[in-house]
Scaffold this motif. Structure first.
Motif, PDB file in Angstrom:
ATOM      1  N   PRO A 225       0.826  -1.200   0.000  1.00  0.00           N
ATOM      2  CA  PRO A 225       0.000   0.000   0.000  1.00  0.00           C
ATOM      3  C   PRO A 225       0.863   1.254   0.000  1.00  0.00           C
ATOM      4  O   PRO A 225       2.017   1.240   0.451  1.00  0.00           O
ATOM      5  CB  PRO A 225      -0.783  -0.120   1.314  1.00  0.00           C
ATOM      6  N   VAL A 226       0.298   2.339  -0.510  1.00  0.00           N
ATOM      7  CA  VAL A 226       0.980   3.627  -0.474  1.00  0.00           C
ATOM      8  C   VAL A 226       0.642   4.310   0.844  1.00  0.00           C
ATOM      9  O   VAL A 226      -0.522   4.590   1.134  1.00  0.00           O
ATOM     10  CB  VAL A 226       0.554   4.521  -1.658  1.00  0.00           C
ATOM     11  N   VAL A 227       1.675   4.566   1.649  1.00  0.00           N
ATOM     12  CA  VAL A 227       1.487   5.151   2.978  1.00  0.00           C
ATOM     13  C   VAL A 227       2.450   6.321   3.149  1.00  0.00           C
ATOM     14  O   VAL A 227       3.331   6.554   2.315  1.00  0.00           O
ATOM     15  CB  VAL A 227       1.726   4.094   4.080  1.00  0.00           C
ATOM     16  N   ASP A 228       2.261   7.055   4.237  1.00  0.00           N
ATOM     17  CA  ASP A 228       3.217   8.118   4.562  1.00  0.00           C
ATOM     18  C   ASP A 228       4.605   7.513   4.774  1.00  0.00           C
ATOM     19  O   ASP A 228       4.731   6.370   5.228  1.00  0.00           O
ATOM     20  CB  ASP A 228       2.776   8.861   5.823  1.00  0.00           C
ATOM     21  N   GLN A 229       5.633   8.290   4.441  1.00  0.00           N
ATOM     22  CA  GLN A 229       7.022   7.844   4.552  1.00  0.00           C
ATOM     23  C   GLN A 229       7.285   6.605   3.694  1.00  0.00           C
ATOM     24  O   GLN A 229       7.968   5.664   4.109  1.00  0.00           O
ATOM     25  CB  GLN A 229       7.388   7.562   6.016  1.00  0.00           C
ATOM     26  N   MET A 230       6.745   6.648   2.490  1.00  0.00           N
ATOM     27  CA  MET A 230       6.866   5.495   1.598  1.00  0.00           C
ATOM     28  C   MET A 230       8.317   5.191   1.250  1.00  0.00           C
ATOM     29  O   MET A 230       8.669   4.033   0.985  1.00  0.00           O
ATOM     30  CB  MET A 230       6.053   5.748   0.333  1.00  0.00           C
ATOM     31  N   GLU A 231       9.162   6.204   1.284  1.00  0.00           N
ATOM     32  CA  GLU A 231      10.572   5.943   0.980  1.00  0.00           C
ATOM     33  C   GLU A 231      11.185   4.997   2.006  1.00  0.00           C
ATOM     34  O   GLU A 231      12.034   4.156   1.669  1.00  0.00           O
ATOM     35  CB  GLU A 231      11.364   7.252   0.903  1.00  0.00           C
ATOM     36  N   ARG A 232      10.768   5.090   3.261  1.00  0.00           N
ATOM     37  CA  ARG A 232      11.253   4.162   4.287  1.00  0.00           C
ATOM     38  C   ARG A 232      10.753   2.752   4.005  1.00  0.00           C
ATOM     39  O   ARG A 232      11.490   1.766   4.208  1.00  0.00           O
ATOM     40  CB  ARG A 232      10.775   4.597   5.672  1.00  0.00           C
ATOM     41  N   VAL A 233       9.521   2.625   3.558  1.00  0.00           N
ATOM     42  CA  VAL A 233       8.967   1.308   3.243  1.00  0.00           C
ATOM     43  C   VAL A 233       9.773   0.643   2.135  1.00  0.00           C
ATOM     44  O   VAL A 233      10.135  -0.532   2.230  1.00  0.00           O
ATOM     45  CB  VAL A 233       7.486   1.435   2.832  1.00  0.00           C
ATOM     46  N   LEU A 234      10.090   1.388   1.095  1.00  0.00           N
ATOM     47  CA  LEU A 234      10.821   0.803  -0.036  1.00  0.00           C
ATOM     48  C   LEU A 234      12.243   0.440   0.339  1.00  0.00           C
ATOM     49  O   LEU A 234      12.863  -0.407  -0.324  1.00  0.00           O
ATOM     50  CB  LEU A 234      10.794   1.755  -1.218  1.00  0.00           C
ATOM     51  N   GLU A 235      12.779   1.051   1.393  1.00  0.00           N
ATOM     52  CA  GLU A 235      14.108   0.675   1.866  1.00  0.00           C
ATOM     53  C   GLU A 235      14.114  -0.673   2.587  1.00  0.00           C
ATOM     54  O   GLU A 235      15.172  -1.221   2.882  1.00  0.00           O
ATOM     55  CB  GLU A 235      14.652   1.760   2.796  1.00  0.00           C
ATOM     56  N   ALA A 236      12.925  -1.226   2.834  1.00  0.00           N
ATOM     57  CA  ALA A 236      12.823  -2.489   3.562  1.00  0.00           C
ATOM     58  C   ALA A 236      12.955  -3.714   2.661  1.00  0.00           C
ATOM     59  O   ALA A 236      12.985  -4.842   3.157  1.00  0.00           O
ATOM     60  CB  ALA A 236      11.488  -2.550   4.314  1.00  0.00           C
ATOM     61  N   THR A 237      13.024  -3.521   1.341  1.00  0.00           N
ATOM     62  CA  THR A 237      13.085  -4.682   0.451  1.00  0.00           C
ATOM     63  C   THR A 237      13.841  -4.347  -0.823  1.00  0.00           C
ATOM     64  O   THR A 237      13.808  -3.209  -1.299  1.00  0.00           O
ATOM     65  CB  THR A 237      11.664  -5.172   0.086  1.00  0.00           C
ATOM     66  N   THR A 238      14.518  -5.356  -1.351  1.00  0.00           N
ATOM     67  CA  THR A 238      15.144  -5.231  -2.675  1.00  0.00           C
ATOM     68  C   THR A 238      14.255  -5.838  -3.751  1.00  0.00           C
ATOM     69  O   THR A 238      14.610  -5.804  -4.935  1.00  0.00           O
ATOM     70  CB  THR A 238      16.495  -5.957  -2.699  1.00  0.00           C
ATOM     71  N   MET A 239      13.119  -6.392  -3.355  1.00  0.00           N
ATOM     72  CA  MET A 239      12.260  -7.087  -4.312  1.00  0.00           C
ATOM     73  C   MET A 239      11.481  -6.083  -5.156  1.00  0.00           C
ATOM     74  O   MET A 239      11.108  -5.011  -4.681  1.00  0.00           O
ATOM     75  CB  MET A 239      11.295  -8.005  -3.562  1.00  0.00           C
ATOM     76  N   PRO A 240      11.230  -6.419  -6.433  1.00  0.00           N
ATOM     77  CA  PRO A 240      10.402  -5.533  -7.247  1.00  0.00           C
ATOM     78  C   PRO A 240       9.041  -5.353  -6.593  1.00  0.00           C
ATOM     79  O   PRO A 240       8.462  -6.310  -6.073  1.00  0.00           O
ATOM     80  CB  PRO A 240      10.304  -6.264  -8.588  1.00  0.00           C
ATOM     81  N   THR A 241       8.535  -4.136  -6.614  1.00  0.00           N
ATOM     82  CA  THR A 241       7.335  -3.792  -5.855  1.00  0.00           C
ATOM     83  C   THR A 241       6.291  -3.135  -6.739  1.00  0.00           C
ATOM     84  O   THR A 241       6.596  -2.244  -7.532  1.00  0.00           O
ATOM     85  CB  THR A 241       7.693  -2.843  -4.699  1.00  0.00           C
ATOM     86  N   LEU A 242       5.058  -3.606  -6.587  1.00  0.00           N
ATOM     87  CA  LEU A 242       3.902  -2.973  -7.209  1.00  0.00           C
ATOM     88  C   LEU A 242       3.065  -2.325  -6.115  1.00  0.00           C
ATOM     89  O   LEU A 242       2.949  -2.862  -5.008  1.00  0.00           O
ATOM     90  CB  LEU A 242       3.066  -4.001  -7.974  1.00  0.00           C
ATOM     91  N   LEU A 243       2.494  -1.180  -6.404  1.00  0.00           N
ATOM     92  CA  LEU A 243       1.677  -0.458  -5.447  1.00  0.00           C
ATOM     93  C   LEU A 243       0.221  -0.866  -5.607  1.00  0.00           C
ATOM     94  O   LEU A 243      -0.274  -0.994  -6.721  1.00  0.00           O
ATOM     95  CB  LEU A 243       1.815   1.051  -5.663  1.00  0.00           C
ATOM     96  N   LEU A 244      -0.466  -1.041  -4.488  1.00  0.00           N
ATOM     97  CA  LEU A 244      -1.887  -1.375  -4.558  1.00  0.00           C
ATOM     98  C   LEU A 244      -2.722  -0.123  -4.346  1.00  0.00           C
ATOM     99  O   LEU A 244      -2.253   0.873  -3.796  1.00  0.00           O
ATOM    100  CB  LEU A 244      -2.244  -2.459  -3.549  1.00  0.00           C
ATOM    101  N   GLY A 245      -3.957  -0.191  -4.802  1.00  0.00           N
ATOM    102  CA  GLY A 245      -4.802   0.997  -4.789  1.00  0.00           C
ATOM    103  C   GLY A 245      -5.789   1.067  -3.657  1.00  0.00           C
ATOM    104  O   GLY A 245      -6.214   2.154  -3.262  1.00  0.00           O
ATOM    105  N   GLY A 246      -6.219  -0.083  -3.122  1.00  0.00           N
ATOM    106  CA  GLY A 246      -7.188  -0.062  -2.031  1.00  0.00           C
ATOM    107  C   GLY A 246      -8.597   0.231  -2.517  1.00  0.00           C
ATOM    108  O   GLY A 246      -8.908   0.176  -3.706  1.00  0.00           O
ATOM    109  N   ASP A 247      -9.483   0.563  -1.586  1.00  0.00           N
ATOM    110  CA  ASP A 247     -10.881   0.843  -1.871  1.00  0.00           C
ATOM    111  C   ASP A 247     -11.010   2.241  -2.458  1.00  0.00           C
ATOM    112  O   ASP A 247     -10.113   3.075  -2.360  1.00  0.00           O
ATOM    113  CB  ASP A 247     -11.709   0.715  -0.592  1.00  0.00           C
ATOM    114  N   ASN A 248     -12.163   2.494  -3.056  1.00  0.00           N
ATOM    115  CA  ASN A 248     -12.440   3.806  -3.636  1.00  0.00           C
ATOM    116  C   ASN A 248     -13.101   4.668  -2.575  1.00  0.00           C
ATOM    117  O   ASN A 248     -14.314   4.770  -2.495  1.00  0.00           O
ATOM    118  CB  ASN A 248     -13.356   3.658  -4.861  1.00  0.00           C
TER     119      ASN A 248
END
Length: 300
Positions: A225-248
């Motif tokens: 999911p896209v959350v605040d401080q997303m740059e920190r989240v992406l630093e947690a993995t080297t795996m290719p990542t897709l972002l999810l959209g959630g509910d409308n």
């Protein structure tokens, strides 16, 4: 079977006939579709998701039955899949079989959704059984990608079975050289309802837990999911990542802005989004999908 971008009443009648009188034609449609490589061109992916109904999640925003009408959903999916920059679809076998029979999967990545047993609102929701695709079936049917959902509630023993089953799915996918995306959350029950923790710390923790599942991570992707401080989240993995959209549930322009910022981060390969784009407030599926496609594929 070839159909117009939006299926007609005749297309749907033929689909019903195939299901009743010639079910083998569905497998033949999957086997004969034109396939593409998972990553090509700019190496980014835009996948439209429609695996929610199989888990009993048919609500979108304030509408509790938005996804209940299968014909309406298929029409929306057909519009989305016809738009430039849409690379593929994520669904359970019922959705994928419908789309294949309607001739809508040529040159698209097909992602099979695996665990749909954690029904929304059920007492066993966190014991998320693998009730849809398995790896053997996806390989046999020529699917391109696998997807799992992993909700981790440290107070719910059902989580353990889901983690173990997911590890087995990762093992099988790696052995088959089939990419598999893991969608992890730290979750908890609030007033009896399972709620995902969308703080950066929780998403980082869920990513760490999911990353270690299975005996190989070579074919593992993350769906986050896209959350605040997303740059920190992406630093947690080297795996290719897709972002999810959630509910409308929010303003679409604001959602697009958050996606655009996150898509620029290292490791992010694209979007896997469903309800937000299939059921936009203004009803214009094509416009919503086109905007998201341009965020993923900036050369469009």
């Amino acid at each position: 079977m070839t159909a117009a971008p939006v299926p007609t009443a005749e297309d749907f009648a033929n689909l019903r006939r195939l299901r009743a009188e010639d079910p083998a034609a569905i497998g033949e449609a999957l086997a004969s579709r034109r396939r593409r490589s998972v990553t090509q061109g700019d190496g980014r992916l835009f996948i439209v998701a429609a695996d929610h109904p199989a888990r009993g999640a048919i609500a979108v925003g304030a509408n509790p039955t938005a996804m209940a009408n299968r014909y309406d959903l298929l029409e929306r999916m057909a519009i989305a899949l016809s738009r430039p920059g849409v690379d593929g679809v994520l669904g359970t076998p019922d959705i994928i079989d419908d789309l294949a029979a309607l001739g809508l999967l040529d040159d698209k990545i097909v992602v099979g959704s695996m665990n749909r047993g954690g029904l929304r609102g059920a007492s066993f929701e966190l014991d998320d059984r693998y009730t849809a695709y398995d790896v053997d079936a996806m390989v046999r049917q020529g699917l391109d990608f696998a997807k799992t959902l992993i909700r981790v509630d440290l107070d719910d023993a059902g989580t353990a079975a889901t983690l173990e089953a997911t590890a087995r799915a990762v093992n099988a996918a790696a052995a088959a050289q089939l990419p598999i995306m893991l969608e992890p959350f730290m979750s908890r029950r609030i007033d009896g309802k399972v709620v995902n923790d969308l703080t950066a710390e929780a998403v980082i923790l869920s990513t760490a837990i999911a990353s270690g599942l299975g005996n190989s991570s070579a074919y593992t992707w993350m769906k986050l999911p896209v959350v605040d401080q997303m740059e920190r989240v992406l630093e947690a993995t080297t795996m290719p990542t897709l972002l999810l959209g959630g509910d409308n549930g929010g303003d679409l322009d604001d959602i697009f802005a958050t996606w655009q910022a996150a898509l620029a981060l290292p490791g992010v390969r694209g979007l896997t989004v469903g309800r937000t784009l299939l059921y936009p407030a203004d009803g214009d599926v094509a416009a919503a999908v086109d905007t998201a496609a341009r965020l993923v594929h900036t050369g469009l």
